[in-house]
Structures are given as C-alpha cells and as structure tokens.
Design an enzyme around this catalytic site. Structure first.
Site, PDB file in Angstrom:
ATOM      1  N   LEU A 237     -10.059  -3.588   4.097  1.00 19.41           N
ATOM      2  CA  LEU A 237      -9.118  -2.870   3.245  1.00 19.41           C
ATOM      3  C   LEU A 237      -7.923  -2.306   4.030  1.00 19.41           C
ATOM      4  CD1 LEU A 237      -8.651  -1.789   0.334  1.00 19.41           C
ATOM      5  CD2 LEU A 237      -9.847   0.288   1.048  1.00 19.41           C
ATOM      6  N   ASP A 238      -6.710  -2.659   3.575  1.00 17.95           N
ATOM      7  CA  ASP A 238      -5.464  -2.101   4.136  1.00 17.95           C
ATOM      8  C   ASP A 238      -5.352  -2.282   5.646  1.00 17.95           C
ATOM      9  OD1 ASP A 238      -4.837  -1.267   1.571  1.00 17.95           O
ATOM     10  OD2 ASP A 238      -5.784   0.679   1.833  1.00 17.95           O
ATOM     11  N   ALA A 239      -5.938  -3.351   6.160  1.00 12.95           N
ATOM     12  CA  ALA A 239      -5.975  -3.512   7.610  1.00 12.95           C
ATOM     13  C   ALA A 239      -5.261  -4.759   8.114  1.00 12.95           C
ATOM     14  CB  ALA A 239      -7.425  -3.520   8.087  1.00 12.95           C
TER      15      ALA A 239
ATOM     16  N   HIS B  41       0.846  -1.190   0.000  1.00  7.02           N
ATOM     17  CA  HIS B  41       0.000   0.000   0.000  1.00  7.02           C
ATOM     18  C   HIS B  41       0.884   1.243   0.000  1.00  7.02           C
ATOM     19  CE1 HIS B  41      -3.511   2.463   0.564  1.00  7.02           C
ATOM     20  NE2 HIS B  41      -2.887   3.099   1.533  1.00  7.02           N
TER      21      HIS B  41
ATOM     22  N   GLY C 120      -6.805   3.290   1.567  1.00  7.87           N
ATOM     23  CA  GLY C 120      -7.590   3.436   0.351  1.00  7.87           C
ATOM     24  C   GLY C 120      -6.877   4.146  -0.781  1.00  7.87           C
TER      25      GLY C 120
END
Lengths: 287, 287, 287, 287
Positions: free
Chosen positions: D229-231, D194, D203
């Site tokens: 998401l992205d976690a 990311h 995001g």
C-alpha cells in the site's frame, strides 16, 4: 514600523463571549494602542489565542503596574499568558554536534540583527565548532556524551541550563537525544530542527531514507522538542523539489537550505512571542 | 466549524486607541461570539482593518436591528464597512473569450461547493464557450465586441450589468479591455486574472514575452480591475518554475494551472468578504 | 558519485543529424565513460547544447592529447566549447558594497565545500565588509567609486581584473553599475544578483517598489550581467510569498533569503560548467 | 515544436562505455534526427536510462523495419525498451469512487488536448460519478465492491482489464485496495494518487491525520501502485503550506489542488514515455 516602547501580550484561554472585548478594552482603558493583533479561535476545542503588540508610549501606568493590573483579568479568563516589554531580549543557548550550517546561519542572522536575542553559549558534544562560535564572540562549551558517561554528561548539562536559565535552547543539528527530564523541564523552550518533512523519516539518516524511498521532495521541520522523538508541536516546515539525478549527497546539500530557513524563521517567531502551543499543535502568528 | 447563523463584518477606518475594543465590545454587548477575527493595522498610513465572523445564535437582536444598532458606531469611526449574514450568496457574472480553463475550473469549484455563490451568467465576446456554461446550467450571453461596434457592445454590457446588479464580475481570461466607465462603476467588484506575475509582462502575449526574456519562473496574478491596465490591487499570485527546455507552448500550458489557482482562491476570498482594498493594496485574510 | 578523474565538456553548435552520435562516439572511441550527459536541442533556433561528464580513468590519452584530438571535430561542428578537468578550480572575485548577506553566504558555502573554487579577492566600493572577507582568509580591496573619480576607479578595477584573470566575477549586491567595457570584456563571466523577480522592478529600490505595488510574491534573480541594466541571461530565480502585513523592511529581510539561494545555486552551476548561454537565454543543467 | 512524425525510444540497461554512442549512432545511421534526448546514468547501481525523441521524416526505413533493425542492438545491451510512434495514443481506464475532482480534472485536460490519450472507460465502485464521465462522452461501468462480493468484483474487473488491454489504469481517488494479482499483472501501468506527501500518512484519512499532527505542509503523491500500500515508485509530489487556522475540511479542500496537479503531470509524463522505473525509483524526464 517599530515603536519606542512596545509591550507584548501572549495569551490563551477557554473561549467565551467577550474575551477579545475584555482584553482590548483593558488595553484601551489604560491608554494603550494596539499596533498588531493576532487572534485565533480554535472552534474544535473552543480555545482562544491572542498576541497583542501594545504601543505603550501613551500607557498611563508603568509596565510593572500595568502587568499587576492585568493579573485579575487573566485569572478570570483562566488564561496562560506572558506580558513583557518587546525590548527584553531572550537568553539563548545553541546546541550543536559537528554540522555547522545551522549554527553559522543563526550566528549571521543574530549579528546582522535579524534575530534579536542574547546568544550566551554554544554547547556541543564535539569540539569541531568551537571556532565558529568563538569568532562571533560566543562562549563554547564541549560536553562529550559517550555511552559510558551519558548520565553524568546530561546531568552537568542540566546544571548548566539551570544556572543559565535560558529562554530558549536551540538544537541546531545536535545529534544526541536529550533525556526526558531535560525535555520536560524546558518544555516549550526547546526547539529542534529535524532534517525531513515530518512525520516522514523520524529519527536518524533521514536523507538516506528519503533517497531510498525515491521521494520527489525533501524538507526540514522545526518543532518544540518533547520526550517523544521528533513528535513535538511543529512550528515550521520547508521543502524543496528533488529529482532522480540527485544523489544522497545532493539531498544532504539541498536539505541544508531547508533546515536553515525553517530553523531561522521558527527561532525568530519564538523570540517575538509569536508561537503559542496547544496540545500538540503550534499556533504561529508569522511575520 | 460552521455555525447555523454567522454574520460577517468587514470594516476599515482610521486607526485610533480603542477601535478594536469598541467593535468587539459592541458585538459582545449584543451577545455575539466571535468565531474568527482577522485584524490588521497599517502603521504606515495609520489605518485599521478588520473582518469579524460573528456567531449569531446568541445575538439578542435580529440581523436588521443589529445592523441598525451598529450604524452610529461605524459613523463615529468614519468606517467603510459591510455587515451581512454569511449565508447570503453573492451574485456573480463570469466573462470569457475563447480560453475555457478558468471558466471550467470556476464552474467545477462552484458545483462542488468550494465556491459558495450564485453564478447567474457567463458573458463572452465569442460563442465558443456556450456549451461549457450551458452544461452546468448557467446562462450564456454572447456580446461580440468588434472595432466598429465596441461602443454599442459595451453599452449593452453595461445595461446588462445594471440590470443584474452583480456583487462580482470575474474576468476569466476575457481578452477585451473594458471601458473606464464600467471599471469605475463596478470598482471593487471586478476581478481579473492576468497571465503573468505582475508587474512583469503587463498586457498581451505575456507568455511569449516571458519566453523571450528567458525567465525561470512564470506565473499568474489575480487583481481588482481598474481603468489602468493590469494595475489594480493584487489579491493573489501564483508561480511555477520553468526551464530552458520549456517552449512557449509549454509556458502557456503550465501557466494555466497558475491562473486557475490564483483566480479560484481570489474569488473564494472575495465571496467571503476576506479582501479589503486600501489605495492600491489588498488586505487579504486568507482561509 | 565522484570519480578520481572527470573531464567536463561543455559545447553548443548548430544542430544537425548525428551531432550527439559523433560526440559520444568520440568519447567512447577514446575509452571514456559518460557518467552524466545533459543535452538540449532548441528546435526553434536549431541549436544543440550538451554537457558531458567524462569519467577519465579509462581514457587512453592524457588530457592534453585528448583535448587536441577533439579540436577537429569541434571545428567541423562549428562549436563553441570548453573541455577541462573537473578538478580545475575556477578563480573567483566577489564584489560587494555594504550589504553582507550574500558575501557571508558565499564564503560559508565555499569554506564548507559546497562551492568548489578559489575565491581570491573581495572588491568593494566601501570598507564595511573588510572583516567579513578577512576572517575567512580572503583578500579585500576597497576601490571607492564616487562621481568625481568613477572613471579612474573603474579603470583601476579593470586593471585588477586583467591582472587576476578571474573565471568568474560575482556581483554580490554590488550597488554600482559597471561600465560597458568591463561588462563586454568579462561577458559570460560576470554574475549579478538582483533583488526582484525580473523583469519586475529593474534597477534600484526594488523592495520599496514591490511594496508600493502590493505584490504577493517577492523574489530575486541571478543573471549574467550585460551592458543593459538587469537584462542579461537569467540563470535562476527564487520567490517567497508575502502578505499585507509585511512592511518594506520585512520584504528586505525575506528577500535576503531569496537572494542568497538564487545566487549560491547560480554560482555553483557556473563553477561546474552547467550553464550555457545562447542569445539572451541561459540553458541550465541543474544539479 | 512538434514534428509530423516523431518516434519515441525509452530504454534502460546496464551502463558500460559507449552505450549512448551506440544508440545515437544507430539513430543517426538511419537518418533520424534527435529533437530531444534525456539521459541519466545511475552511478550507484551502474544503470543507464534514456528517452529519445527521434524526428522521423528523414528516417530511411519505415517504422516497423526501423524497429526490427533496433532489436539486435537492444539485445546486446540487455535493455528493457519500448519504441513507438509518438502519435500512438495510449488506452486509458480511470478508476474512481465518490470524489470527482481528479476525474473532472483529467477529463478537462484530456478534452482540451493537454493529455493526449484515449480514455476508454471510467470504472467505479459507486454510481455517483456516472454523469461526470458521460457528459464528456466516456463510458462508465459501476462494479460495486462489498465485503461479501469483493472476490467476484475484482475478478470481473480483471476480466474487463484483460479485455480492454489498457496502457494505463489511473486510480483517481479509487478508495479500494486492488488485489495483488491485479497490481502484479498491470505493474508499471497502474498509477495512484495518494492524498499525502508520502511516506507520511500512508493509508486512509490522511488529511485528518495531518491535522492531528499539526503539520505546516500538506500534499499529494502520485506513484505506480504495487501490492504494498502506497509504497510504489513515486512519480511526482505536490505540497501547499497550511496554517493553524486551517480546519481538517480546509486541508481536504487545499489538498484537492495538490492531488489534481500531481496526478495530471504524472499521467502526462507516463503518456509520453517520460517515466522509467528502476527498482522502487522513478526516473522522470519532465516536460
């Protein structure tokens, strides 16, 4: 290299052809030499920023007349600006709660000449750091802020600030949120150190939340305080790598060094007119 | 923010009152706007350095006449200077031996538009990297340098450089020491990447020696090559932490990333006239 | 996570099949739990290093008997080792000259609990830092070292050390070179902070020389002092980027932060038995 | 130092007295030597993690029998574990969209031997990077994902993964969000890069938002992808300093290097069984 007499110009204005030329010609026209010029043009907003260190021994006007002579040009440029002898020391108030690492660091750098300013007072909502301030000869004022008295507490703090007229208020791990009217009145003169690399972990318990998230970096952010929590213009950030074996307590310990460094640099830059704010961005001419 | 037409001025000269004023007034006087100005005064040697990006759509003279008009001023200032349309692409030769990481990285950055230049040739004393050059459409010339033929080899290399007239020769882990006359002739256009944070570990086997010394940081240094080995003006350095568990092979691996980064940045800055050399120091106006 | 009772084992020995198994079985066999194990095998010299934090509430032997029980195993392994309750505080002497930043930093970290030890004395060849030591309640002894009296001075220093029996002597910018016999006698207990990223700029005036060389990074190195100047095993290094606009005075200022950080971490690790020396390399199990 | 035959054990289990002893005794009891042991005990959750590199020339059992012999012990410990010859190469699929810097970097590191694995396929929702994959001899499959066909597209992707059975799927700037059932099925084998230092800027448009916020650091985060998401668990993060003069385009450019570095390291560590996941935290035994 320092000069006997240096004058600092800090200025921002809408950009147009010839701004730098007119400013530097003004200085040269009065016999001043530029020992340091930092300039930035934000081409996205068409805005011009400059900091000039003017070696002033050869200036043909005394400071006050030089300043007066500058006013018409500044007006033409629609500029926001300050012009002052570099030797003027800013008046500084430091605010703390119970954690003393930032205060101790600022005091050491101040006493050793790394921070050139006049620290006139330490204000705290607790009494723990009285000795830390006192032993470096700085006045200490405890203004407890509890839920039942916070309005009065902040009002008396506000009175105090109005009386002192500080050029800078440093929130050195002060754990209370200042009311909007104080943030507004001292806007641009209120620096906060936050214990995370913002915008991650806004608010309280930043290290515990960093641990929970399992980040591999922690950090600290120094920014101008505004009414919105941890959202003002960022002056500096510092990070350090952490690993799986670091406990939340380790993060607190490692983070202290990040906080100290980011805060000390930011304060130093503010004291030397090296920071210009534009909207929510800080232009920082580092040294 | 890029402009259709930008002209780059790079200039250094003895400092005196009014240099910046005269330069910026010259530009403004011809209708040019300054979209980026980087200025530095070395107060210890009293020397002035500037890079100006001049937005040229509004210039009232075509480039060649603007350049001609500038000459008298430059002469008065005793300046060393270049003035050129930013769109001019420098001609670049890359030199390699057997290690391909720096070459591959430069080629990728070039193909992707991060390095704006014209890479016309890869020269090597070995044949291993021919394919790497070829598949990106770059000519490859192998000039073996052995003890029995090194004079002739360097002479033919020299002929080649004279024919190509490169604006930049990049020693991208080229493992032979160039003769003095080549270093001298291409002084300021010859960039080398060395695999240590200089001045530590000058010369060969830098990683092995770093391992022996037990350092906790390794790095790479990008500098202009001079006749004295690894001693020219430093443009950029990069480091990475290492620990006791890293073997000499690990240092080589980790160091490759330092080399790539320091080299790529330095080349980029050279290509955009962001590096000014003064004695053995490089003034670098980073982007 | 701290335990009421933790025992620290630090051990190195020739590697062979089963070393870790025998050590961990010994601990488990006496009911100890391992809350932290750091292990390293140097496969190039075939040497084994370990640090074990043994949670000792469940140990079925008191410490002294546990230690005695361990001796035969250590002998079989030909090990160099220490075994001690983590709660034991090391006795520390700090040596300084005139620069106080490292001393002030160590004292602050000590007072705030970041460095767990017993700082019993500050020794200096000057008198300037007496107050700094005193205000934190630490004894201060001035032993001037001049060319005419250096033998006697070091002899009295030596007597003092023999009397105090420090577990650690920290050279916190002490600007005199200690005689070989002191380095030898306190080998492995003598930590020095040097103001450059070694092996660059061994010896005096490191920042001035860094400026002359035009490096883009400066740093500091903390290492065990040996008879050879700035050549002992490196514990930690710290660097910071510098640019062309930084004067030699700026390098000194920026370097102070590197020195403080590298020194504080190294001292912390030494105090917690996290550093094992092997030849000229330091194995560091960081926290 | 590499061995002809190395076996890798990766294991986590509830902590209790004697775990390390039993594991190391098991290895020693079969004649194996431990060339590298990394161990971590999470004292807050009482969990034990270990990675052992077992030098296997002297093992008295062939691998399969050694593995079988290990099963009862693993069962007793309630362990999650893998045991495999280090020489086994993981099967890798790389997923991309239009940005090729991460893919090119992975391919270069793979071809040069820095990433030891078997890259069997590049999957993209666009066709742009076909050549990049092909010229390094890797198959390329384009699976367009549009709003009207995304269910079918992901279903065919899912079929493909089931057929290939990859040990690792790398999302190398793949700009589509994978459906939950794919994330779930390949949990722990799905790595994403990311383009921010998470949890900042989760995001899309991370660099643009970083610019808006005026941060002084940008970065990249490599993590295991999960349905949120992205976690997912963070493996590595990388940052670089930025300044007021960096445009959003500059942030994208500078960020690419962060992305490449964080991704390459994370993939390397995954390939060598150096990452153990526990809840939302990644234990990373770096090399």
């Amino acid at each position: 290299m320092t000069y006997l007499v240096t004058t600092l110009l800090k200025l921002s204005c809408p950009d147009r052809v010839g701004v730098l030329s007119r400013l530097s010609s003004f200085v040269a026209g009065h016999g001043g030499n530029l020992s340091e010029v930092n300039q930035f043009t934000d081409t996205s907003t068409n805005w011009f920023f400059v900091r000039m260190a003017i070696q002033s021994e050869t200036l043909r006007l005394p400071f006050n007349e030089f300043r007066k002579a500058f006013e018409p040009l500044a007006k033409q440029l629609n500029a926001a600006w300050t012009l002052r002898p570099a030797a003027t020391q800013m008046k500084v108030v430091v605010m703390v709660s119970k954690l003393g690492h930032c205060l101790a660091d600022l005091l050491w750098r101040w006493r050793s000449g790394e921070l050139v300013c006049d620290i006139v007072l330490v204000v705290s909502n607790h009494d723990e750091l009285r000795e830390t301030a006192k032993r470096d000869g700085v006045d200490f004022r405890c203004i407890p802020v509890e839920s039942h008295n916070h309005k009065e507490a902040f009002a008396s703090m506000h009175d105090l600030f109005r009386e002192i007229k500080p050029d800078l208020i440093v929130l050195a791990r002060y754990m209370r949120i200042l009311p909007e009217y104080i943030c507004a009145e001292f806007s641009g003169r209120l620096i906060n150190i936050h214990h995370s690399f913002l915008p991650s972990f806004v608010g309280a318990n930043a290290y515990a939340r960093a641990y929970e998230r399992g980040v591999k970096l922690i950090g600290a952010t120094c920014h101008y305080a505004t009414a919105e929590l941890d959202a003002g213009p960022i002056i500096d950030q510092e990070v350090i790598r952490v690993e799986h074996f670091h406990t939340p307590e380790d993060l607190v310990r490692l983070g202290r060094d990040c906080e100290r460094l980011a805060l000390a640099r930011s304060v130093r830059w503010h004291l030397a007119d090296r920071v210009l704010v534009h909207g929510n961005r800080a232009i920082v001419f580092r040294d």
